[in-house]
Scaffold this motif. Structure first.
Motif, PDB file in Angstrom:
ATOM      1  N   VAL A  70       1.523  10.272   8.404  1.00  0.00           N
ATOM      2  CA  VAL A  70       1.601   8.849   8.043  1.00  0.00           C
ATOM      3  C   VAL A  70       0.210   8.222   8.089  1.00  0.00           C
ATOM      4  O   VAL A  70      -0.143   7.430   7.217  1.00  0.00           O
ATOM      5  CB  VAL A  70       2.597   8.102   8.956  1.00  0.00           C
ATOM      6  CG1 VAL A  70       2.522   6.600   8.739  1.00  0.00           C
ATOM      7  CG2 VAL A  70       4.011   8.612   8.720  1.00  0.00           C
ATOM      8  N   ASN A  71      -0.580   8.585   9.072  1.00  0.00           N
ATOM      9  CA  ASN A  71      -1.937   8.062   9.150  1.00  0.00           C
ATOM     10  C   ASN A  71      -2.745   8.441   7.911  1.00  0.00           C
ATOM     11  O   ASN A  71      -3.428   7.598   7.330  1.00  0.00           O
ATOM     12  CB  ASN A  71      -2.648   8.559  10.408  1.00  0.00           C
ATOM     13  CG  ASN A  71      -4.051   8.009  10.493  1.00  0.00           C
ATOM     14  OD1 ASN A  71      -4.252   6.799  10.531  1.00  0.00           O
ATOM     15  ND2 ASN A  71      -5.034   8.892  10.482  1.00  0.00           N
ATOM     16  N   GLN A  72      -2.660   9.685   7.490  1.00  0.00           N
ATOM     17  CA  GLN A  72      -3.403  10.132   6.303  1.00  0.00           C
ATOM     18  C   GLN A  72      -2.949   9.394   5.055  1.00  0.00           C
ATOM     19  O   GLN A  72      -3.761   9.042   4.203  1.00  0.00           O
ATOM     20  CB  GLN A  72      -3.231  11.636   6.108  1.00  0.00           C
ATOM     21  CG  GLN A  72      -3.953  12.458   7.139  1.00  0.00           C
ATOM     22  CD  GLN A  72      -3.601  13.933   7.062  1.00  0.00           C
ATOM     23  OE1 GLN A  72      -2.634  14.331   6.420  1.00  0.00           O
ATOM     24  NE2 GLN A  72      -4.385  14.760   7.748  1.00  0.00           N
ATOM     25  N   LYS A  73      -1.657   9.142   4.962  1.00  0.00           N
ATOM     26  CA  LYS A  73      -1.080   8.511   3.765  1.00  0.00           C
ATOM     27  C   LYS A  73      -1.295   6.998   3.723  1.00  0.00           C
ATOM     28  O   LYS A  73      -1.514   6.427   2.654  1.00  0.00           O
ATOM     29  CB  LYS A  73       0.413   8.832   3.745  1.00  0.00           C
ATOM     30  CG  LYS A  73       1.136   8.479   2.492  1.00  0.00           C
ATOM     31  CD  LYS A  73       2.576   8.963   2.593  1.00  0.00           C
ATOM     32  CE  LYS A  73       3.348   8.668   1.343  1.00  0.00           C
ATOM     33  NZ  LYS A  73       4.734   9.129   1.431  1.00  0.00           N
ATOM     34  N   ALA A  76      -5.310   5.724   7.444  1.00  0.00           N
ATOM     35  CA  ALA A  76      -6.639   6.351   7.369  1.00  0.00           C
ATOM     36  C   ALA A  76      -7.523   6.023   8.572  1.00  0.00           C
ATOM     37  O   ALA A  76      -8.735   5.850   8.437  1.00  0.00           O
ATOM     38  CB  ALA A  76      -7.336   5.982   6.060  1.00  0.00           C
ATOM     39  N   PHE A  77      -6.924   5.940   9.758  1.00  0.00           N
ATOM     40  CA  PHE A  77      -7.696   5.763  10.981  1.00  0.00           C
ATOM     41  C   PHE A  77      -8.272   7.121  11.394  1.00  0.00           C
ATOM     42  O   PHE A  77      -7.721   8.169  11.063  1.00  0.00           O
ATOM     43  CB  PHE A  77      -6.826   5.237  12.128  1.00  0.00           C
ATOM     44  CG  PHE A  77      -6.274   3.848  11.927  1.00  0.00           C
ATOM     45  CD1 PHE A  77      -6.977   2.880  11.227  1.00  0.00           C
ATOM     46  CD2 PHE A  77      -5.050   3.509  12.466  1.00  0.00           C
ATOM     47  CE1 PHE A  77      -6.462   1.599  11.061  1.00  0.00           C
ATOM     48  CE2 PHE A  77      -4.525   2.231  12.313  1.00  0.00           C
ATOM     49  CZ  PHE A  77      -5.235   1.269  11.614  1.00  0.00           C
ATOM     50  N   GLU A  78      -9.342   7.083  12.156  1.00  0.00           N
ATOM     51  CA  GLU A  78      -9.911   8.300  12.732  1.00  0.00           C
ATOM     52  C   GLU A  78      -9.010   8.709  13.916  1.00  0.00           C
ATOM     53  O   GLU A  78      -8.937   8.008  14.914  1.00  0.00           O
ATOM     54  CB  GLU A  78     -11.318   7.996  13.229  1.00  0.00           C
ATOM     55  CG  GLU A  78     -11.957   9.124  13.993  1.00  0.00           C
ATOM     56  CD  GLU A  78     -13.208   8.649  14.703  1.00  0.00           C
ATOM     57  OE1 GLU A  78     -13.126   8.424  15.921  1.00  0.00           O
ATOM     58  OE2 GLU A  78     -14.234   8.489  14.028  1.00  0.00           O
ATOM     59  N   ILE A  79      -8.301   9.816  13.750  1.00  0.00           N
ATOM     60  CA  ILE A  79      -7.351  10.271  14.768  1.00  0.00           C
ATOM     61  C   ILE A  79      -7.837  11.599  15.347  1.00  0.00           C
ATOM     62  O   ILE A  79      -8.178  12.521  14.604  1.00  0.00           O
ATOM     63  CB  ILE A  79      -5.934  10.477  14.159  1.00  0.00           C
ATOM     64  CG1 ILE A  79      -5.398   9.172  13.571  1.00  0.00           C
ATOM     65  CG2 ILE A  79      -4.991  11.081  15.168  1.00  0.00           C
ATOM     66  CD1 ILE A  79      -5.032   8.123  14.556  1.00  0.00           C
ATOM     67  N   LYS A 111      -5.097   4.118  18.384  1.00  0.00           N
ATOM     68  CA  LYS A 111      -5.160   3.691  16.986  1.00  0.00           C
ATOM     69  C   LYS A 111      -3.788   3.309  16.457  1.00  0.00           C
ATOM     70  O   LYS A 111      -3.622   2.250  15.874  1.00  0.00           O
ATOM     71  CB  LYS A 111      -5.743   4.810  16.106  1.00  0.00           C
ATOM     72  CG  LYS A 111      -7.101   5.302  16.535  1.00  0.00           C
ATOM     73  CD  LYS A 111      -8.168   4.270  16.353  1.00  0.00           C
ATOM     74  CE  LYS A 111      -9.493   4.810  16.838  1.00  0.00           C
ATOM     75  NZ  LYS A 111     -10.629   4.200  16.243  1.00  0.00           N
ATOM     76  N   LEU A 112      -2.819   4.184  16.632  1.00  0.00           N
ATOM     77  CA  LEU A 112      -1.463   3.936  16.147  1.00  0.00           C
ATOM     78  C   LEU A 112      -0.473   4.012  17.295  1.00  0.00           C
ATOM     79  O   LEU A 112      -0.611   4.850  18.189  1.00  0.00           O
ATOM     80  CB  LEU A 112      -1.051   4.964  15.093  1.00  0.00           C
ATOM     81  CG  LEU A 112      -1.664   4.825  13.715  1.00  0.00           C
ATOM     82  CD1 LEU A 112      -1.291   6.013  12.838  1.00  0.00           C
ATOM     83  CD2 LEU A 112      -1.210   3.530  13.056  1.00  0.00           C
ATOM     84  N   PRO A 148      -0.246  -0.189  13.707  1.00  0.00           N
ATOM     85  CA  PRO A 148      -1.542  -0.199  14.380  1.00  0.00           C
ATOM     86  C   PRO A 148      -1.416  -0.724  15.811  1.00  0.00           C
ATOM     87  O   PRO A 148      -0.688  -1.689  16.076  1.00  0.00           O
ATOM     88  CB  PRO A 148      -2.386  -1.147  13.524  1.00  0.00           C
ATOM     89  CG  PRO A 148      -1.759  -1.061  12.167  1.00  0.00           C
ATOM     90  CD  PRO A 148      -0.284  -0.930  12.439  1.00  0.00           C
ATOM     91  N   ALA A 149      -2.127  -0.082  16.734  1.00  0.00           N
ATOM     92  CA  ALA A 149      -2.042  -0.425  18.159  1.00  0.00           C
ATOM     93  C   ALA A 149      -2.540  -1.835  18.456  1.00  0.00           C
ATOM     94  O   ALA A 149      -2.252  -2.378  19.521  1.00  0.00           O
ATOM     95  CB  ALA A 149      -2.833   0.595  18.978  1.00  0.00           C
ATOM     96  N   TYR A 150      -3.250  -2.452  17.510  1.00  0.00           N
ATOM     97  CA  TYR A 150      -3.760  -3.803  17.731  1.00  0.00           C
ATOM     98  C   TYR A 150      -2.773  -4.901  17.327  1.00  0.00           C
ATOM     99  O   TYR A 150      -3.083  -6.083  17.441  1.00  0.00           O
ATOM    100  CB  TYR A 150      -5.108  -4.015  17.030  1.00  0.00           C
ATOM    101  CG  TYR A 150      -5.111  -3.720  15.546  1.00  0.00           C
ATOM    102  CD1 TYR A 150      -4.493  -4.560  14.638  1.00  0.00           C
ATOM    103  CD2 TYR A 150      -5.751  -2.585  15.061  1.00  0.00           C
ATOM    104  CE1 TYR A 150      -4.492  -4.281  13.276  1.00  0.00           C
ATOM    105  CE2 TYR A 150      -5.771  -2.304  13.702  1.00  0.00           C
ATOM    106  CZ  TYR A 150      -5.137  -3.149  12.821  1.00  0.00           C
ATOM    107  OH  TYR A 150      -5.147  -2.872  11.471  1.00  0.00           O
TER     108      TYR A 150
END
Length: 177
Positions: A70-73, A76-79, A111-112, A148-150
């Protein structure tokens, strides 16, 4: 943006998930690192997954894989990885007030956030996961939500029964800038 995937876990998987965790312990947070609230913001119980069994390791890997995809799609956060899964349990009168999953110290690289609904929604009332400024989230058993964690969010107080969910956070090498 919130990502919801229904049926991430089957009802049968949800029923057996809690057996993979040690017994939950009380988790009360008196104030948040973001200072949004001066009152106790969390009451309930939590337990961290210790992936010592093949079943626990498969569950942790499965959650990490969906977060990565899901992040890649979408995000796009640095994980760089995922924290140990947490089982969260809230009974009548318990919940988690408005908070962020990112802050100083150990949470600064989150991040997520991911939440998997474990309880059948018919066995409890209240306890909704609410994300500030967003439409209501699903209560469907087995569904996973990523955000997003924020983002400011809460678990409203449970008014009947017990709400159980799995929670995970992806981590980056660095904090957001």
């Amino acid at each position: 943006m919130i990502y919801e995937l229904p049926n991430f876990l089957s009802s049968a998987e949800c029923e057996t998930v809690a057996k993979l965790f040690p017994p939950p312990r009380p988790a009360t947070i008196v104030k948040s690192s973001s200072e949004i609230s001066k009152n106790p913001i969390r009451s309930g119980r939590v337990s961290r997954l210790l992936p010592k069994t093949p079943e626990a390791m498969r569950l942790a890997e499965r959650v990490h894989e969906i977060i990565t995809k899901v992040n890649q799609k979408i995000y796009a956060f640095e994980i760089a990885g995922t924290e140990a899964l947490q089982l969260a349990e809230y009974a009548v009168g318990e919940g988690y007030g408005w908070h962020l999953d990112i802050g100083p110290g150990g949470t600064s690289k989150r991040k997520l956030s991911a939440t998997i609904q474990i309880s059948d929604p018919n066995v409890y009332e209240g306890g909704n996961l609410e994300i500030w400024g967003s439409p209501p989230t699903t209560r469907e058993q087995g569904a996973i939500l990523l955000f997003p964690a924020y983002l400011l969010h809460r678990v409203a107080p449970v008014t009947h029964g017990v709400r159980r969910s799995l929670v995970a956070w992806s981590l980056g090498e660095r904090s957001f800038r």
